[in-house]
Write a protein that holds these residues in place. Structure first.
Motif, PDB file in Angstrom:
ATOM      1  N   SER A  26       4.261  -5.003  15.422  1.00 46.82           N
ATOM      2  CA  SER A  26       5.192  -4.767  14.320  1.00 46.82           C
ATOM      3  C   SER A  26       4.643  -3.712  13.379  1.00 46.82           C
ATOM      4  N   LEU A  27       5.546  -3.129  12.597  1.00 50.70           N
ATOM      5  CA  LEU A  27       5.175  -2.320  11.440  1.00 50.70           C
ATOM      6  C   LEU A  27       5.427  -3.170  10.210  1.00 50.70           C
ATOM      7  N   TRP A  35       1.890  -0.643   7.954  1.00 50.23           N
ATOM      8  CA  TRP A  35       0.722  -0.892   8.797  1.00 50.23           C
ATOM      9  C   TRP A  35       1.155  -1.303  10.201  1.00 50.23           C
ATOM     10  N   LYS A  36       0.562  -0.656  11.201  1.00 54.30           N
ATOM     11  CA  LYS A  36       0.781  -1.067  12.582  1.00 54.30           C
ATOM     12  C   LYS A  36      -0.057  -2.313  12.865  1.00 54.30           C
ATOM     13  N   ASN A  37       0.598  -3.375  13.323  1.00 56.28           N
ATOM     14  CA  ASN A  37      -0.090  -4.604  13.707  1.00 56.28           C
ATOM     15  C   ASN A  37      -0.339  -4.558  15.213  1.00 56.28           C
ATOM     16  N   ILE A  38      -1.585  -4.423  15.612  1.00 59.17           N
ATOM     17  CA  ILE A  38      -1.935  -4.307  17.030  1.00 59.17           C
ATOM     18  C   ILE A  38      -2.382  -5.678  17.522  1.00 59.17           C
ATOM     19  N   GLU A  81      -3.484  -0.287  11.686  1.00 58.30           N
ATOM     20  CA  GLU A  81      -3.520   1.138  11.382  1.00 58.30           C
ATOM     21  C   GLU A  81      -2.378   1.473  10.429  1.00 58.30           C
ATOM     22  N   VAL A 108       1.203  -2.599  20.068  1.00 57.34           N
ATOM     23  CA  VAL A 108       1.721  -2.582  18.699  1.00 57.34           C
ATOM     24  C   VAL A 108       2.848  -3.607  18.601  1.00 57.34           C
ATOM     25  N   GLY A 129       0.711   3.610   9.577  1.00 56.67           N
ATOM     26  CA  GLY A 129       1.666   4.467  10.262  1.00 56.67           C
ATOM     27  C   GLY A 129       2.092   5.642   9.402  1.00 56.67           C
TER      28      GLY A 129
END
Length: 546
Positions: A244-245, A229-232, A222, A242, A224
């Protein structure tokens, strides 16, 4: 009673539960493979391997794999009482080692010329001994589920029953998003089904850093608030967190949780494409970053080659959906509810899936129902009446199967999809081509009014002993060839690094191939590059597992 094994024989891998039959069907543990044990990346590869190398070879690989999974649970083998299976018609037929050519070839006249007698494929109970499954007692019951008809299998039936689709009055669509994307359209009391060979990208395979849905896989992405990008990532219990960003253009990351990603799932691939398109980092057919890659946490990347593989899969699914709509003679707006099944259907963001064409462009509600095939296998193993109920539902469904392989509508749709994904065809031109073929254009996207998620993970309960992963099924194809000089060209040229050339054997050298990593008859690069022209892939046989 003792224990039961619920087994989902999927096209991209096997998933199992150990069930305590004396405790009302309590799930004790879960064990899965990371890939399908047969060589190949999709159902057609598996069928071709089965027919070319022989059912004895193929079935031996499957039984060895099932044995390894059962042993991985750690239950006393003498206390296994029952095994129940669920999957698509081809996978269940190969598990049972019955005729599969009716599933490989289209057309009754061809089947008649080949002398193929189509199996009935009704639900029944056999034994481990009859199947050649030697790791458990020969008298252990094995429950084989019914198909609706020979092309519409138990997995589709499970998807229909578990989704509640038959209880709906309005027009609904359901899809199991996997390598062989089974889909159905329920309209006016009749089921119209199809199956699109989407390829392995939807299961995270044929992607450089791809993997099946398993702990420590990136399952979603997603944007942020700061543009990163948010790594889910899936945790040890398959719950998304979540991790990492990340700056997708260069990989600079800020750690948000103590979790390290191992790879990216098919749903993560969907998210990468959707977010890439929305952010402008993807402009088909390319990626607009300095190194033409998207960067995620822990060094995981997504390349333009990966984008091409993903596009083939997404295009096949959209072409399949629209073929059903066209063949039934309804409009996009008539589909009110979309059910998403399978591991990919569980974790995928339905809005992102709609962005890339995997959910109809106009739909009121999306419902994510989980791994319905494994759920059905669980019901069959713990409940004696479940098989009869499943057969009753199968007999009651009026159905029509649409063979996409011979459908002119699907052909026209998929050719358009290839141009869209591989060449960057603008949507306006896409629609003009459809109109020229007498087909309806793509309508503007209307977001769902409601999105429902019935389960948090595709395997909602993994059991008190947790999840075990069979990274290496330990089954090999081996053989030696007179005239082989041990040059190792076949080993060096294997695209999956599945092959080794070992010294020894009656001809001086022995070929050893890890079956789950081999691309099978769709590749056979090992055979074609042999400088001595003595290598024969079809002559390889199963060796003892390691």
């Amino acid at each position: 009673m003792g224990y039961g094994i619920a087994l989902d024989v999927g096209t991209s891998g096997y998933r199992t539960h150990l069930v305590d039959l004396s405790k009302n069907g309590k799930i004790i543990s879960t064990a899965i493979t990371m890939r399908h044990p047969l060589p190949g990346a999709n159902i057609m590869d598996h069928l071709h391997f089965w027919m070319e190398n022989g059912s004895e070879v193929g079935h031996s690989i499957l039984m060895n794999t099932v044995s390894r999974l059962i042993e991985l649970h750690g239950a006393p083998l003498k206390e296994i009482e029952r095994i129940a299976v669920c999957g698509n018609p081809a996978q269940v037929s190969m598990f049972e080692n019955i005729e599969i050519r009716d599933l490989a070839y289209a057309g009754q006249s061809l089947l008649k010329r080949l002398g193929v007698k189509i199996p009935e494929r009704r639900g029944h109970v056999t034994t481990a001994g009859d199947l050649g499954l030697t790791s458990v007692r020969s008298e252990v019951e094995v429950v084989i589920p019914p198909a609706i008809r020979h092309e519409i299998g138990a997995d589709a039936l499970a998807m229909i029953m578990k989704s509640g689709l038959l209880d709906k009055k309005e027009t609904c669509m359901v899809t199991d998003y996997g390598t062989n994307a089974e889909m159905g359209l329920f309209h006016d009391g009749e089921l119209y089904s199809g199956s699109a060979a989407a390829g392995p990208a939807m299961e995270g395979q044929a992607i450089d850093h791809g993997m099946l849905a398993a702990p420590f896989a990136i399952s979603d992405l997603e944007i942020g608030e700061d543009g990163r990008w948010k790594n889910i990532v899936l945790d040890a219990k398959l719950h998304p967190v979540v991790g990492s960003l990340t700056d997708a253009a260069n990989g600079a990351s800020k750690r948000m949780a103590d979790i390290t990603a191992r790879g990216i799932t098919g749903t993560g691939v969907v998210a990468a494409v959707a977010v890439g398109l929305e952010s402008g980092l993807i402009s088909l057919p390319g990626i607009r970053t300095p190194d033409r890659m998207l960067h995620f946490q822990d060094g995981i990347t997504f390349s333009e080659a990966d984008l091409g593989e993903a596009g083939k899969a997404m295009g096949a699914i959209r072409a399949g959906h629209r073929t059903l709509i066209e063949e039934v003679g309804i409009s996009d707006a008539d589909v009110k509810t979309m059910y998403l099944a399978g591991a990919s259907g569980t974790y995928v963001d339905p809005i992102k899936a709609q962005t890339v064409g995997m959910v109809p462009r106009i739909v009121d509600t999306t419902v994510q129902v989980g791994n319905t095939s494994l759920m059905m296998a669980y019901d069959l193993v713990r409940d004696d009446s479940a098989l009869d109920e499943m057969q009753k539902v199968a007999d009651s469904i009026a159905s029509k199967h649409i063979m996409f392989a011979t459908s002119k509508v699907f052909e026209d749709m998929y050719v358009n999809e290839i141009a869209f994904w591989d060449e960057g065809m603008p949507e306006e031109m896409y629609n003009e081509v459809l109109k020229g073929a007498g087909l309806s254009p793509l309508p503007p996207i209307v977001r769902p009014k409601e999105t429902k998620r019935l389960v948090l993970s595709d395997i909602p309960v993994i059991g008190e002993r947790g999840l075990s992963i069979l990274d290496n099924v330990g089954v090999y194809l081996t053989g030696g060839f007179e005239g082989c000089i041990g040059c190792q060209v076949c080993e060096r040229e294997c695209p999956e690094r599945a092959l080794k050339v070992l010294e020894g054997g009656p001809h001086g050298y022995t070929i050893k191939i890890a079956t789950e990593h081999c691309l099978g008859t769709a590749c056979k690069n090992c055979e074609s590059v042999c400088p001595q022209k003595v290598y024969r892939f079809g002559d390889l046989r199963v060796s003892q597992r390691a």
